[in-house]
Design a protein around this motif. Structure first.
Motif, PDB file in Angstrom:
ATOM      1  N   LEU A   1      38.220  44.057  40.862  1.00 52.92           N
ATOM      2  CA  LEU A   1      39.117  43.752  39.754  1.00 52.92           C
ATOM      3  C   LEU A   1      38.637  44.351  38.441  1.00 52.92           C
ATOM      4  O   LEU A   1      37.440  44.551  38.238  1.00 52.92           O
ATOM      5  CB  LEU A   1      39.243  42.234  39.609  1.00 52.92           C
ATOM      6  N   GLU A   2      39.572  44.594  37.547  1.00 52.38           N
ATOM      7  CA  GLU A   2      39.235  45.119  36.224  1.00 52.38           C
ATOM      8  C   GLU A   2      38.910  43.997  35.246  1.00 52.38           C
ATOM      9  O   GLU A   2      38.378  44.250  34.166  1.00 52.38           O
ATOM     10  CB  GLU A   2      40.385  45.983  35.712  1.00 52.38           C
ATOM     11  N   GLU A   3      39.259  42.758  35.600  1.00 55.37           N
ATOM     12  CA  GLU A   3      38.909  41.576  34.803  1.00 55.37           C
ATOM     13  C   GLU A   3      38.454  40.483  35.764  1.00 55.37           C
ATOM     14  O   GLU A   3      38.945  40.391  36.890  1.00 55.37           O
ATOM     15  CB  GLU A   3      40.110  41.068  34.002  1.00 55.37           C
TER      16      GLU A   3
ATOM     17  N   LYS B   1      46.255  53.785  50.544  1.00 55.39           N
ATOM     18  CA  LYS B   1      44.958  54.418  50.751  1.00 55.39           C
ATOM     19  C   LYS B   1      43.816  53.582  50.169  1.00 55.39           C
ATOM     20  O   LYS B   1      44.006  52.780  49.249  1.00 55.39           O
ATOM     21  CB  LYS B   1      44.950  55.815  50.127  1.00 55.39           C
ATOM     22  N   HIS B   2      42.618  53.806  50.723  1.00 61.35           N
ATOM     23  CA  HIS B   2      41.384  53.198  50.215  1.00 61.35           C
ATOM     24  C   HIS B   2      41.212  53.533  48.745  1.00 61.35           C
ATOM     25  O   HIS B   2      41.429  54.659  48.319  1.00 61.35           O
ATOM     26  CB  HIS B   2      40.202  53.739  51.035  1.00 61.35           C
ATOM     27  N   ARG B   3      40.883  52.531  47.960  1.00 56.85           N
ATOM     28  CA  ARG B   3      40.655  52.596  46.517  1.00 56.85           C
ATOM     29  C   ARG B   3      41.949  52.805  45.728  1.00 56.85           C
ATOM     30  O   ARG B   3      41.913  53.180  44.546  1.00 56.85           O
ATOM     31  CB  ARG B   3      39.626  53.677  46.141  1.00 56.85           C
ATOM     32  N   SER B   4      43.104  52.516  46.339  1.00 53.39           N
ATOM     33  CA  SER B   4      44.353  52.580  45.578  1.00 53.39           C
ATOM     34  C   SER B   4      44.343  51.514  44.481  1.00 53.39           C
ATOM     35  O   SER B   4      43.869  50.394  44.683  1.00 53.39           O
ATOM     36  CB  SER B   4      45.547  52.342  46.499  1.00 53.39           C
ATOM     37  N   ARG B   5      44.914  51.874  43.343  1.00 52.20           N
ATOM     38  CA  ARG B   5      45.016  50.911  42.250  1.00 52.20           C
ATOM     39  C   ARG B   5      46.224  50.003  42.510  1.00 52.20           C
ATOM     40  O   ARG B   5      47.312  50.487  42.857  1.00 52.20           O
ATOM     41  CB  ARG B   5      45.182  51.632  40.918  1.00 52.20           C
ATOM     42  N   ILE B   6      46.033  48.712  42.352  1.00 48.42           N
ATOM     43  CA  ILE B   6      47.080  47.740  42.655  1.00 48.42           C
ATOM     44  C   ILE B   6      47.127  46.651  41.584  1.00 48.42           C
ATOM     45  O   ILE B   6      46.251  46.556  40.723  1.00 48.42           O
ATOM     46  CB  ILE B   6      46.849  47.106  44.062  1.00 48.42           C
ATOM     47  N   ARG B   7      48.166  45.818  41.668  1.00 45.08           N
ATOM     48  CA  ARG B   7      48.293  44.643  40.814  1.00 45.08           C
ATOM     49  C   ARG B   7      48.182  43.410  41.708  1.00 45.08           C
ATOM     50  O   ARG B   7      48.942  43.273  42.669  1.00 45.08           O
ATOM     51  CB  ARG B   7      49.634  44.645  40.078  1.00 45.08           C
ATOM     52  N   LEU B   8      47.245  42.543  41.379  1.00 46.80           N
ATOM     53  CA  LEU B   8      47.022  41.339  42.179  1.00 46.80           C
ATOM     54  C   LEU B   8      47.561  40.127  41.452  1.00 46.80           C
ATOM     55  O   LEU B   8      47.357  39.959  40.246  1.00 46.80           O
ATOM     56  CB  LEU B   8      45.534  41.162  42.473  1.00 46.80           C
ATOM     57  N   TYR B   9      48.248  39.261  42.207  1.00 47.61           N
ATOM     58  CA  TYR B   9      48.797  38.010  41.675  1.00 47.61           C
ATOM     59  C   TYR B   9      48.312  36.865  42.557  1.00 47.61           C
ATOM     60  O   TYR B   9      48.490  36.897  43.779  1.00 47.61           O
ATOM     61  CB  TYR B   9      50.326  38.029  41.693  1.00 47.61           C
ATOM     62  N   THR B  10      47.682  35.882  41.946  1.00 50.99           N
ATOM     63  CA  THR B  10      47.292  34.679  42.673  1.00 50.99           C
ATOM     64  C   THR B  10      47.292  33.512  41.693  1.00 50.99           C
ATOM     65  O   THR B  10      46.812  33.652  40.568  1.00 50.99           O
ATOM     66  CB  THR B  10      45.909  34.831  43.349  1.00 50.99           C
ATOM     67  N   GLY B  11      47.832  32.383  42.121  1.00 53.62           N
ATOM     68  CA  GLY B  11      48.027  31.304  41.169  1.00 53.62           C
ATOM     69  C   GLY B  11      48.922  31.786  40.060  1.00 53.62           C
ATOM     70  O   GLY B  11      50.044  32.248  40.296  1.00 53.62           O
ATOM     71  N   THR B  12      48.461  31.735  38.839  1.00 53.90           N
ATOM     72  CA  THR B  12      49.237  32.258  37.708  1.00 53.90           C
ATOM     73  C   THR B  12      48.598  33.519  37.130  1.00 53.90           C
ATOM     74  O   THR B  12      48.922  33.942  36.024  1.00 53.90           O
ATOM     75  CB  THR B  12      49.342  31.177  36.604  1.00 53.90           C
ATOM     76  N   ILE B  13      47.696  34.131  37.892  1.00 52.13           N
ATOM     77  CA  ILE B  13      46.934  35.289  37.426  1.00 52.13           C
ATOM     78  C   ILE B  13      47.665  36.579  37.774  1.00 52.13           C
ATOM     79  O   ILE B  13      48.209  36.742  38.866  1.00 52.13           O
ATOM     80  CB  ILE B  13      45.536  35.320  38.093  1.00 52.13           C
ATOM     81  N   GLU B  14      47.641  37.530  36.854  1.00 51.79           N
ATOM     82  CA  GLU B  14      48.016  38.914  37.129  1.00 51.79           C
ATOM     83  C   GLU B  14      46.869  39.792  36.645  1.00 51.79           C
ATOM     84  O   GLU B  14      46.466  39.707  35.478  1.00 51.79           O
ATOM     85  CB  GLU B  14      49.305  39.328  36.417  1.00 51.79           C
ATOM     86  N   VAL B  15      46.329  40.636  37.524  1.00 50.00           N
ATOM     87  CA  VAL B  15      45.185  41.455  37.138  1.00 50.00           C
ATOM     88  C   VAL B  15      45.205  42.760  37.944  1.00 50.00           C
ATOM     89  O   VAL B  15      45.641  42.795  39.096  1.00 50.00           O
ATOM     90  CB  VAL B  15      43.855  40.691  37.382  1.00 50.00           C
ATOM     91  N   LEU B  16      44.760  43.824  37.307  1.00 54.76           N
ATOM     92  CA  LEU B  16      44.675  45.123  37.971  1.00 54.76           C
ATOM     93  C   LEU B  16      43.383  45.220  38.769  1.00 54.76           C
ATOM     94  O   LEU B  16      42.370  44.624  38.415  1.00 54.76           O
ATOM     95  CB  LEU B  16      44.730  46.244  36.943  1.00 54.76           C
TER      96      LEU B  16
END
Length: 644
Positions: free
Chosen positions: A325-327, A287-302
């Motif tokens: 993103l939260e960060e 759903k729209h605005r679902s909270r997820i975990r994103l990974y790109t390169g060596t980054i992990e961010v909510l």
């Protein structure tokens, strides 16, 4: 291919680390806990020389579900993947998730390696091989070789090396164009050397001595030394596993997920515009605005997924959107990413970053979707024109390189083409700033309208205050770029520039008939008053000048040089001051000095006016003070007239 990164993938305890040791002779389990538990927790690295003589780096990644984020860090920059499946267990949950990640990161070259063949019978091995063929039949690895090996006995290890060598021959070499960028996956300290970071160079070239920054923290440092495959080098290139010895930073200041790049070549952002795909086996809609975990390169961010044109995304579908993103993270256009669900954690999708420094967009706007399509798939001309259309200030060529993912050469060639088509405008070509012609024309119309209205309201003023114009129309511009814009407008005969003001190009101060009559009366009054002029407020009251016009008339006369300010609320007419200078000049032909009383009598005035006059003459070097007397000054002696 000069530089090759080989990555392992597969379920926990399927023999990845043992296989790497069999291929390279290096045990990549380097932590005590890894030795005790028999699984890889951290990334391991080993160098390999292929039969054809080419060098490669193998990244051994953990298979356990708890360490999936470390696997994602290791998958960054992989050219060839070895999908490892143990013969005694076959396809397992992490095998499936790792294959999803391989697909989402667009790793299309690989080999399926069946390990531990020494532990099973031949008929079981055939069943496992058929299962694997079915498993990969509709994936990116559907046509890759399947090699059966045993790391314990050495069976078929040489065959695997030959297959890797074949892929290495046809694999595309990473371009070294663009800015150097190194996602950091390990940080440690070496006695006598200091802080060392490692990672896979994803673009550009890095040299010893380069001034760098660690993003998103913007920590500045210098490259003290470089190593590739354990050997010291002066230059590291895209596609290589690199260790960078940094001068000026401590280990505690850096984290996995940081990105090393040249100073000011990246910009951290809390928003990424993306093309996002939800996997078919994601399990349910997102759903729209679902909270997820994103990974790109060596980054992990909510973060949260934002859709531009819908309220949810069904499995197997894709959409343009934004990840808030939260960060802040430092990424680049074109970077691949993987998304895992917030809780419970499993891989559900991924995609491509289209704008790494995105702004907030309104939803359900077709122009936003159109912009995303061009930024993702357009020609360099279209991408740059689209980018410039979405910003309100000039962009520097370096900014365009960062924002569009194009090389500096591509950007310059595209700008030349757009300039020839009259689609972009250079704001002083040497400075490297450009703006869309549409934006420049919009500024022109707005400024002309503003200035024309100002001239009508204040016909006696020379122009609109520069700083007020900047704060009103260009508040996000620094003074240097603002001045470049003004100069360009002047060159195009849109405006003319005075030290503190701007005016329309054709504007001339033109008092109306009533104002001209009043100005002449004021000048006449000051001339008649000779060296005992009236105070301005007193004269304005006597002449019944309205308050709104009082300062306008005075400032006009001062700018024109008709009146000259001697002291607070004391003004003399220019002709009277010239007359006084001439009288002093004549006086000094016969005498060498003059007192304040003598100058009072000479000019037929009072001490009230004589003292400010003498101080004015001193400032302009018509006279020079010696004690209580004045003697002839340099400027008076040379015959130079007083300043207006």
């Amino acid at each position: 291919m000069k530089h090759l990164i080989i990555g392992t993938a597969g379920h926990v305890d399927h023999g990845k680390t043992m296989l790497v040791k069999a291929l390279t002779g290096i045990d990549t389990d380097r932590l005590k806990e890894e030795k005790e538990r028999g699984i890889s927790i951290e990334l391991g690295f080993a160098s390999l020389t292929l039969p054809g003589g080419r060098h490669a780096a193998i990244v051994d990644v953990p298979g356990h579900e708890r360490f999936i984020k470390t696997m994602l860090a290791g998958a960054s920059g992989i050219d060839i993947v070895l999908l490892i499946i143990a013969a005694d267990e076959g396809v397992m949950p992490q095998t499936r998730e790792h294959l999803d990640i391989i697909r989402l990161l667009h790793i299309n070259q690989g080999i399926v390696v069946i390990t531990k063949t020494d532990l099973v019978e031949e008929d079981w091995l055939e069943l496992v091989q058929e299962e694997i063929k079915d498993f990969i039949s509709d994936t990116v690895l559907k046509d890759v070789p399947i090699v059966k090996v045993s790391a314990a006995t050495g069976y078929n290890i040489q065959e695997l090396l030959e297959q890797i060598n074949i892929l290495a021959e046809v694999a595309k070499e990473k371009s070294t164009a663009g800015q150097p960028r190194l996602p950091i996956d390990r940080i440690f300290s070496i006695t006598g050397f200091g802080t060392v970071v490692t990672g896979t160079m994803v673009s550009g070239q890095l040299k010893v001595g380069d001034e760098i920054e660690v993003f998103p923290e913007e920590l500045k440092a210098r490259v003290r030394s470089l190593q590739v495959h354990g050997k010291s080098v002066d230059l590291a290139r895209a596609g290589q596993r690199v260790a960078v010895n940094l001068s000026g930073l401590e280990v505690e200041q850096i984290s996995r997920g940081n990105v090393l790049a040249l100073s000011e070549t990246l910009t951290a952002s809390f928003r990424l515009d993306v093309r996002f795909m939800l996997l078919k086996d994601a399990g349910k809609e997102l759903k729209h605005r679902s909270r997820i975990r994103l990974y790109t390169g060596t980054i992990e961010v909510l973060g949260r997924i934002i859709y531009f044109d819908r309220e949810e995304l069904k499995p197997g579908e894709w959409a343009y959107g934004q990840i808030q993103l939260e960060e802040a993270v430092a990424t680049a256009k074109g970077d691949r990413f993987v998304v895992r669900s917030y809780s419970p954690m499993h891989t559900i999708g991924g995609g491509t970053i289209i704008d790494a420094t995105a702004s907030k967009h309104k939803r359900y706007r077709q122009e936003i979707i159109d912009r995303m399509v061009i930024l993702e798939r357009g020609t360099p001309d279209e991408i740059i024109e689209q980018y410039l259309a979405g910003i309100f200030i000039p962009a520097h060529i370096n900014e365009l390189v960062k924002a569009t993912g194009l090389s500096e050469i591509q950007v310059k060639e595209a700008l030349t083409e757009l300039k020839n088509k009259q689609r972009v405008k250079f704001i002083d070509e040497k400075s490297g700033y450009v703006v869309s012609v549409y934006r420049y024309q919009s500024w022109t119309l707005d400024i002309q309208k503003l200035l024309s209205q100002f001239h009508r309201e204040f016909p006696l003023r020379e122009g609109y205050p520069k700083e007020e114009l900047r704060s009103r129309k260009f508040k996000n511009l620094n003074p240097k770029i603002f001045q470049l814009i003004l100069t360009e407008l002047k060159n195009d005969q849109i405006i003319k520039i005075q030290p503190q003001t701007v005016a329309t190009f054709a504007y001339e101060i033109q008092p109306d008939a009533e104002q001209q009559k009043m100005l002449e009366l004021i000048e006449k009054t000051f001339i008649q008053a000779q060296f005992q002029p009236p105070g301005w407020e007193q004269l304005a009251t006597e002449l019944k000048i309205i308050n709104e016009l009082k300062q306008e008339l005075l400032q006009y006369l001062l700018r024109q040089g008709s009146l000259i300010k001697i002291a607070d609320d004391m003004y003399f007419h220019r002709d009277i001051l010239n007359k006084g200078r001439q009288m002093l000049s004549d006086y000094f032909k016969n005498k060498e000095e003059i007192s304040i009383g003598e100058i009072r009598d000479l000019l037929t005035t009072s001490r009230k006016y004589a003292m400010p006059l003498l101080e004015y003459f001193d400032r302009h070097r018509f006279t020079r003070r010696i004690g209580d007397l004045r003697v002839i000054g340099k400027e008076l002696d040379s015959g130079i007239k007083p300043e207006n």
